[in-house]
Write a protein that holds these residues in place. Structure first.
Motif, PDB file in Angstrom:
ATOM      1  N   VAL A 187     -17.590 -54.033  32.102  1.00 36.23           N
ATOM      2  CA  VAL A 187     -19.033 -54.261  32.080  1.00 36.23           C
ATOM      3  C   VAL A 187     -19.630 -54.055  33.466  1.00 36.23           C
ATOM      4  O   VAL A 187     -20.696 -53.444  33.612  1.00 36.23           O
ATOM      5  N   ARG A 223     -19.742 -50.183  34.053  1.00 36.59           N
ATOM      6  CA  ARG A 223     -20.789 -49.540  33.249  1.00 36.59           C
ATOM      7  C   ARG A 223     -22.166 -49.783  33.844  1.00 36.59           C
ATOM      8  O   ARG A 223     -22.995 -48.873  33.924  1.00 36.59           O
ATOM      9  N   ARG A 224     -22.390 -51.029  34.264  1.00 36.56           N
ATOM     10  CA  ARG A 224     -23.700 -51.405  34.786  1.00 36.56           C
ATOM     11  C   ARG A 224     -23.932 -50.860  36.194  1.00 36.56           C
ATOM     12  O   ARG A 224     -24.946 -50.218  36.466  1.00 36.56           O
ATOM     13  N   THR A 276     -11.634 -56.177  30.078  1.00 37.47           N
ATOM     14  CA  THR A 276     -12.664 -55.945  29.056  1.00 37.47           C
ATOM     15  C   THR A 276     -13.153 -57.291  28.528  1.00 37.47           C
ATOM     16  O   THR A 276     -12.491 -58.314  28.672  1.00 37.47           O
ATOM     17  N   VAL A 316     -19.657 -60.558  30.867  1.00 39.20           N
ATOM     18  CA  VAL A 316     -20.334 -59.817  31.929  1.00 39.20           C
ATOM     19  C   VAL A 316     -19.453 -59.711  33.165  1.00 39.20           C
ATOM     20  O   VAL A 316     -19.424 -58.679  33.842  1.00 39.20           O
ATOM     21  N   HIS A 338     -26.722 -55.239  29.793  1.00 36.67           N
ATOM     22  CA  HIS A 338     -25.738 -55.723  30.762  1.00 36.67           C
ATOM     23  C   HIS A 338     -24.422 -54.953  30.656  1.00 36.67           C
ATOM     24  O   HIS A 338     -23.339 -55.508  30.875  1.00 36.67           O
ATOM     25  N   GLY A 339     -24.488 -53.660  30.273  1.00 37.79           N
ATOM     26  CA  GLY A 339     -23.281 -52.870  30.128  1.00 37.79           C
ATOM     27  C   GLY A 339     -22.530 -53.105  28.836  1.00 37.79           C
ATOM     28  O   GLY A 339     -21.411 -52.619  28.665  1.00 37.79           O
ATOM     29  N   LEU A 340     -23.129 -53.817  27.889  1.00 39.56           N
ATOM     30  CA  LEU A 340     -22.477 -54.154  26.619  1.00 39.56           C
ATOM     31  C   LEU A 340     -23.159 -53.447  25.464  1.00 39.56           C
ATOM     32  O   LEU A 340     -24.395 -53.421  25.367  1.00 39.56           O
ATOM     33  N   GLN A 377     -27.487 -50.295  25.435  1.00 43.12           N
ATOM     34  CA  GLN A 377     -26.616 -51.312  25.989  1.00 43.12           C
ATOM     35  C   GLN A 377     -27.441 -52.348  26.741  1.00 43.12           C
ATOM     36  O   GLN A 377     -28.536 -52.064  27.245  1.00 43.12           O
TER      37      GLN A 377
END
Length: 312
Positions: free
Chosen positions: A124, A127-128, A112, A119, A13-15, A11
């Protein structure tokens, strides 16, 4: 059993990276030629640069700029991120256990990634910031609405919790601030047919069989404003906003109802006065009753000056 492919890219940036499967009946000589045709929004020069930098990979690693087209093969890459204005509000943690993460989302933050909001979204960020790469949403809350959003930590639990929302087994309560009209009898239930056309910002009501239902209660009123409790029994797009607008009491700060109002990306003033106040359900894993409550307040109720009712 078909083996599940694992992305060779982590991933960013959490993506997650984009995964593409090349067509089986391809007519292209190279992967580059296919991507130029397949992704017209991405300039050929950008695709060339991504290939040179090793940013487009297959199962065996980065693809060369002249990598031949292989029918049915999988490739991965990270999209370029849009320029975003940071959302200057905190995403507050309400609850966390082995299965669930519940947060209090601020106004102006999407749940989302979508469109120009990537971001600066709840998923996101979480997650990050919490190092939870497998986190997924159990449901979604409109970007302009503040309040509770529930996420699932384990992929194998995701279906059970998403099904709760899909099957309307979660009792949701919202709070809204709108004009007080003493002529409106409360409590009341509003039913109507709501239609949302793709590409059109606002939903509309039309004649026909009802597909939406909202129970509305007046909690209290003062200074010409009412604080309302809203319990939706269906989940149509913009349902609560449409129903209060149809009663002649549009929610304060609404950019769409009764009229569309343009807002700059960095304008975080006059937020929509709508809050997802509580979530209540029977946990599909443990069987326990669960109830979560937002700790946020709506500023129009505590800071009356500076807020105006839409349409005035």
């Amino acid at each position: 059993m078909r083996r599940k492919l694992t992305s060779p890219l982590p991933q960013r940036h959490g993506l997650d990276p984009v995964r593409l499967r090349l067509p089986v009946d391809g007519r292209w000589a190279t992967v580059r030629d296919h991507l130029v045709d397949r992704i017209p929004k991405l300039a050929p020069e950008r695709i060339d640069a991504m290939l040179r930098d090793g940013r487009i990979v297959g199962v065996d690693g980065p693809l060369r700029p002249d990598a031949p087209f292989t029918p049915g093969a999988f490739i991965w890459f990270h999209r370029d991120l849009p320029e975003e204005t940071p959302v200057p509000f905190a995403l507050n943690l309400v609850h966390r256990d082995d299965d669930l993460l519940v947060v209090d989302k601020p106004h102006f933050m999407a749940t989302t990634p979508r469109g120009g909001h990537v971001v600066e979204t709840a998923l996101v960020r979480l997650r990050r910031d919490l190092d939870l790469p497998k986190l997924s949403p159990a449901h979604r809350l409109d970007r302009l609405t503040a309040g509770l959003v529930m996420f699932v930590l384990k992929p194998e639990r995701r279906g059970a919790y998403q099904t709760l929302f899909h099957d309307r087994l979660v009792r949701k309560e919202y709070e809204a601030i709108a004009r007080f009209d003493p002529r409106l009898a409360m409590p009341r239930t509003v039913r109507s047919r709501i239609v949302k056309t793709r590409g059109v910002l606002a939903a509309r009501e039309e004649s026909g069989e009802s597909n939406s239902e909202t129970h509305i209660e007046l909690v209290e009123h003062r200074d010409g404003l009412g604080r309302y409790r809203l319990v939706p029994r269906t989940g149509r797009t913009h349902q609560l906003r449409v129903h209060l607008n149809s009663l002649g009491i549009p929610i304060l700060g609404d950019d769409l109802y009764p009229t569309v109002r343009d807002r700059a990306a960095d304008d975080f003033s006059d937020p929509l006065q709508l809050l997802a106040r509580s979530l209540e359900f029977t946990d599909p894993i443990s069987g326990r009753q669960r109830r979560f409550e937002s700790r946020r307040t709506l500023s129009a109720w505590t800071e009356v000056d500076g807020h105006s009712a839409p349409g005035r």
